[in-house]
Design a protein around this motif. Structure first.
Motif, PDB file in Angstrom:
ATOM      1  N   THR A 151       0.832  -1.209   0.000  1.00 65.90           N
ATOM      2  CA  THR A 151       0.000   0.000   0.000  1.00 65.90           C
ATOM      3  C   THR A 151       0.865   1.258   0.000  1.00 65.90           C
ATOM      4  OG1 THR A 151      -1.694  -1.216   1.246  1.00 65.90           O
ATOM      5  CG2 THR A 151      -1.912   1.180   1.143  1.00 65.90           C
ATOM      6  N   LEU A 152       1.947   1.220   0.756  1.00 66.42           N
ATOM      7  CA  LEU A 152       2.884   2.346   0.766  1.00 66.42           C
ATOM      8  C   LEU A 152       3.473   2.578  -0.622  1.00 66.42           C
ATOM      9  CD1 LEU A 152       4.742   4.470   2.045  1.00 66.42           C
ATOM     10  CD2 LEU A 152       6.263   2.602   2.758  1.00 66.42           C
ATOM     11  N   LYS A 153       3.767   1.495  -1.309  1.00 67.73           N
ATOM     12  CA  LYS A 153       4.351   1.601  -2.653  1.00 67.73           C
ATOM     13  C   LYS A 153       3.402   2.318  -3.615  1.00 67.73           C
ATOM     14  CE  LYS A 153       6.942  -1.263  -5.925  1.00 67.73           C
ATOM     15  NZ  LYS A 153       7.399  -2.659  -6.228  1.00 67.73           N
ATOM     16  N   LYS A 154       2.106   2.118  -3.419  1.00 64.89           N
ATOM     17  CA  LYS A 154       1.105   2.747  -4.280  1.00 64.89           C
ATOM     18  C   LYS A 154       0.792   4.181  -3.837  1.00 64.89           C
ATOM     19  CE  LYS A 154      -1.171  -1.677  -5.247  1.00 64.89           C
ATOM     20  NZ  LYS A 154      -2.413  -2.476  -5.033  1.00 64.89           N
ATOM     21  N   ASN A 155       1.135   4.496  -2.607  1.00 69.28           N
ATOM     22  CA  ASN A 155       0.827   5.830  -2.049  1.00 69.28           C
ATOM     23  C   ASN A 155       2.097   6.450  -1.464  1.00 69.28           C
ATOM     24  OD1 ASN A 155      -2.380   5.817  -1.995  1.00 69.28           O
ATOM     25  ND2 ASN A 155      -1.675   3.804  -1.333  1.00 69.28           N
ATOM     26  N   ASN A 156       3.143   6.466  -2.267  1.00 69.93           N
ATOM     27  CA  ASN A 156       4.452   6.876  -1.757  1.00 69.93           C
ATOM     28  C   ASN A 156       4.576   8.401  -1.739  1.00 69.93           C
ATOM     29  OD1 ASN A 156       7.197   7.066  -1.062  1.00 69.93           O
ATOM     30  ND2 ASN A 156       7.640   5.126  -2.087  1.00 69.93           N
ATOM     31  N   ASN A 157       3.917   8.982  -0.743  1.00 68.03           N
ATOM     32  CA  ASN A 157       3.982  10.434  -0.573  1.00 68.03           C
ATOM     33  C   ASN A 157       3.866  10.746   0.914  1.00 68.03           C
ATOM     34  OD1 ASN A 157       0.993  11.176   0.082  1.00 68.03           O
ATOM     35  ND2 ASN A 157       0.862   9.838  -1.735  1.00 68.03           N
ATOM     36  N   ARG A 158       4.314  11.909   1.293  1.00 67.55           N
ATOM     37  CA  ARG A 158       4.388  12.275   2.711  1.00 67.55           C
ATOM     38  C   ARG A 158       3.011  12.422   3.362  1.00 67.55           C
ATOM     39  NH1 ARG A 158       8.823  14.446   0.266  1.00 67.55           N
ATOM     40  NH2 ARG A 158      10.828  14.040   1.303  1.00 67.55           N
ATOM     41  N   GLU A 159       2.043  12.883   2.592  1.00 69.10           N
ATOM     42  CA  GLU A 159       0.708  13.072   3.151  1.00 69.10           C
ATOM     43  C   GLU A 159       0.119  11.728   3.586  1.00 69.10           C
ATOM     44  OE1 GLU A 159       1.953  16.423   0.888  1.00 69.10           O
ATOM     45  OE2 GLU A 159       1.728  14.325   0.244  1.00 69.10           O
ATOM     46  N   VAL A 167      19.202  -1.724  11.671  1.00 67.00           N
ATOM     47  CA  VAL A 167      17.937  -1.704  10.937  1.00 67.00           C
ATOM     48  C   VAL A 167      17.878  -0.407  10.146  1.00 67.00           C
ATOM     49  CG1 VAL A 167      15.434  -1.741  11.091  1.00 67.00           C
ATOM     50  CG2 VAL A 167      16.807  -3.111  12.691  1.00 67.00           C
ATOM     51  N   PHE A 168      17.711  -0.508   8.852  1.00 64.54           N
ATOM     52  CA  PHE A 168      17.728   0.673   7.991  1.00 64.54           C
ATOM     53  C   PHE A 168      16.391   1.424   8.048  1.00 64.54           C
ATOM     54  CE2 PHE A 168      20.970  -2.124   6.289  1.00 64.54           C
ATOM     55  CZ  PHE A 168      22.024  -1.246   6.110  1.00 64.54           C
ATOM     56  N   ARG A 169      16.470   2.714   7.961  1.00 62.02           N
ATOM     57  CA  ARG A 169      15.284   3.567   8.021  1.00 62.02           C
ATOM     58  C   ARG A 169      14.445   3.426   6.757  1.00 62.02           C
ATOM     59  NH1 ARG A 169      15.327   8.269  11.061  1.00 62.02           N
ATOM     60  NH2 ARG A 169      14.959   9.582   9.257  1.00 62.02           N
ATOM     61  N   ILE A 170      13.150   3.648   6.887  1.00 61.87           N
ATOM     62  CA  ILE A 170      12.213   3.557   5.765  1.00 61.87           C
ATOM     63  C   ILE A 170      12.359   4.759   4.830  1.00 61.87           C
ATOM     64  CG2 ILE A 170      10.282   4.815   6.816  1.00 61.87           C
ATOM     65  CD1 ILE A 170       9.888   1.493   4.921  1.00 61.87           C
ATOM     66  N   TYR A 171      12.993   5.828   5.318  1.00 63.33           N
ATOM     67  CA  TYR A 171      13.114   7.064   4.543  1.00 63.33           C
ATOM     68  C   TYR A 171      14.243   6.956   3.527  1.00 63.33           C
ATOM     69  CZ  TYR A 171      10.438   8.427   8.632  1.00 63.33           C
ATOM     70  OH  TYR A 171       9.508   8.476   9.635  1.00 63.33           O
ATOM     71  N   SER A 175      19.328  11.059  -6.295  1.00 57.44           N
ATOM     72  CA  SER A 175      18.579  10.041  -7.019  1.00 57.44           C
ATOM     73  C   SER A 175      17.531  10.664  -7.938  1.00 57.44           C
ATOM     74  CB  SER A 175      17.895   9.099  -6.013  1.00 57.44           C
ATOM     75  OG  SER A 175      17.057   8.179  -6.673  1.00 57.44           O
ATOM     76  N   LYS A 176      17.337  10.043  -9.100  1.00 59.14           N
ATOM     77  CA  LYS A 176      16.284  10.489 -10.004  1.00 59.14           C
ATOM     78  C   LYS A 176      14.909  10.102  -9.452  1.00 59.14           C
ATOM     79  CE  LYS A 176      19.087  10.269 -14.223  1.00 59.14           C
ATOM     80  NZ  LYS A 176      19.239   9.641 -15.567  1.00 59.14           N
ATOM     81  N   ASN A 177      14.887   9.045  -8.667  1.00 55.25           N
ATOM     82  CA  ASN A 177      13.645   8.599  -8.034  1.00 55.25           C
ATOM     83  C   ASN A 177      13.425   9.426  -6.769  1.00 55.25           C
ATOM     84  OD1 ASN A 177      11.524   7.316  -6.801  1.00 55.25           O
ATOM     85  ND2 ASN A 177      12.496   5.308  -6.665  1.00 55.25           N
ATOM     86  N   LYS A 178      12.443  10.276  -6.776  1.00 51.56           N
ATOM     87  CA  LYS A 178      12.213  11.207  -5.668  1.00 51.56           C
ATOM     88  C   LYS A 178      11.134  10.721  -4.689  1.00 51.56           C
ATOM     89  CE  LYS A 178      15.284  14.095  -7.149  1.00 51.56           C
ATOM     90  NZ  LYS A 178      16.570  14.249  -6.419  1.00 51.56           N
ATOM     91  N   THR A 179      10.672   9.494  -4.836  1.00 45.93           N
ATOM     92  CA  THR A 179       9.712   8.985  -3.853  1.00 45.93           C
ATOM     93  C   THR A 179      10.391   8.939  -2.491  1.00 45.93           C
ATOM     94  OG1 THR A 179      10.334   6.721  -4.485  1.00 45.93           O
ATOM     95  CG2 THR A 179       8.348   7.634  -5.473  1.00 45.93           C
ATOM     96  N   PRO A 180       9.702   9.406  -1.450  1.00 41.94           N
ATOM     97  CA  PRO A 180      10.370   9.613  -0.159  1.00 41.94           C
ATOM     98  C   PRO A 180      10.588   8.361   0.698  1.00 41.94           C
ATOM     99  CG  PRO A 180       8.100  10.342  -0.045  1.00 41.94           C
ATOM    100  CD  PRO A 180       8.347   9.965  -1.473  1.00 41.94           C
TER     101      PRO A 180
END
Length: 226
Positions: free
Chosen positions: A16-24, A62-66, A72-77
């Motif tokens: 679900t996060l992958k489909k809604n990859n935005n801060r809001e 443990v690596f952060r989710i951020y 990076s060209k990929n700007k998804t947060p």
């Protein structure tokens, strides 16, 4: 009590996060993220404990989710995975372990991601002289069944100071020395997944022992450790 399994809820959240990859969206669902993060961190700690039964582990990270989007060209947060690394303890133990949980892209990896300049040269000089023990280890039936072929970035030709016609050039031109084992979603969700991860990590040990021996001695076999 530590979590010993990965649950469907973790995959569902990540998808679900992958489909809604935005801060809001992430801000609105921060509490759900925290629930899954806590569960997965507990699972990683369980794997850490299993690892410590056959290796000396200095720390778990443990690596952060951020995501770091600066270069990076990929700007998804946010990442669409949970991941952790496990560092071996002591100067005489080399190599590292990595575990990633992601729907359709879960895997473990082990080896040497980006060796320092001196270490890389030492490895290449060793391969220039002899790769017999390396080849025996990575072609062992059990080892190969688990880990397959060695992978990693490599040069297109021989590094400076090495002969491009060297019979061991396939190893000499490598810049990374990594093994990767992938898992299906069903395998990740099985009750035996943590043991499968641990068994895979245990199988890499002969390779780690060889590389540790190489990286802690000179070409004359003299110890580099104090």
């Amino acid at each position: 009590m530590l979590e010993t399994n990965i649950t469907k809820g973790t995959f569902q959240f990540l998808n679900t996060l992958k489909k809604n990859n935005n801060r809001e969206w992430f801000t609105e669902h921060k509490s759900a993220f925290k629930v899954e993060e806590t569960k997965v961190k507990s699972f990683f700690s369980h794997v850490h404990d299993l690892l410590k039964t056959h290796d000396e582990i200095e720390k778990m990270k443990v690596f952060r989710i951020y995501r770091d989007v600066r270069f990076s060209k990929n700007k998804t947060p946010y990442k669409s995975n949970f991941s952790a690394s496990f560092s071996r303890a002591g100067k005489h133990r080399r190599g590292g372990y990595y575990l990633q949980i992601e729907s359709g892209n879960s895997f473990v990896a082990a080896g040497f991601w980006n060796p320092e300049k001196d270490d890389l040269l030492r490895i290449r000089k060793e391969w220039q002289v002899d790769t017999t023990e390396l080849v025996e280890i990575i072609n062992d039936t059990k080892f190969k069944k688990v880990w397959g072929q060695i992978v990693g970035d490599e040069l297109k030709t021989a590094p400076k100071g090495f002969d491009k016609e060297d019979p061991n050039i396939e190893f000499i031109r490598m810049k990374q020395f990594i093994f990767v084992k992938k898992f299906t979603d069903d395998e990740v969700l099985s009750n035996n997944f943590a043991n499968e991860v641990n068994d895979s990590f245990q199988t890499i040990r002969p390779y780690f022992d060889l590389m540790s021996s190489i990286l802690t001695t000179t070409m004359n076999g003299e110890s580099l450790l104090d």
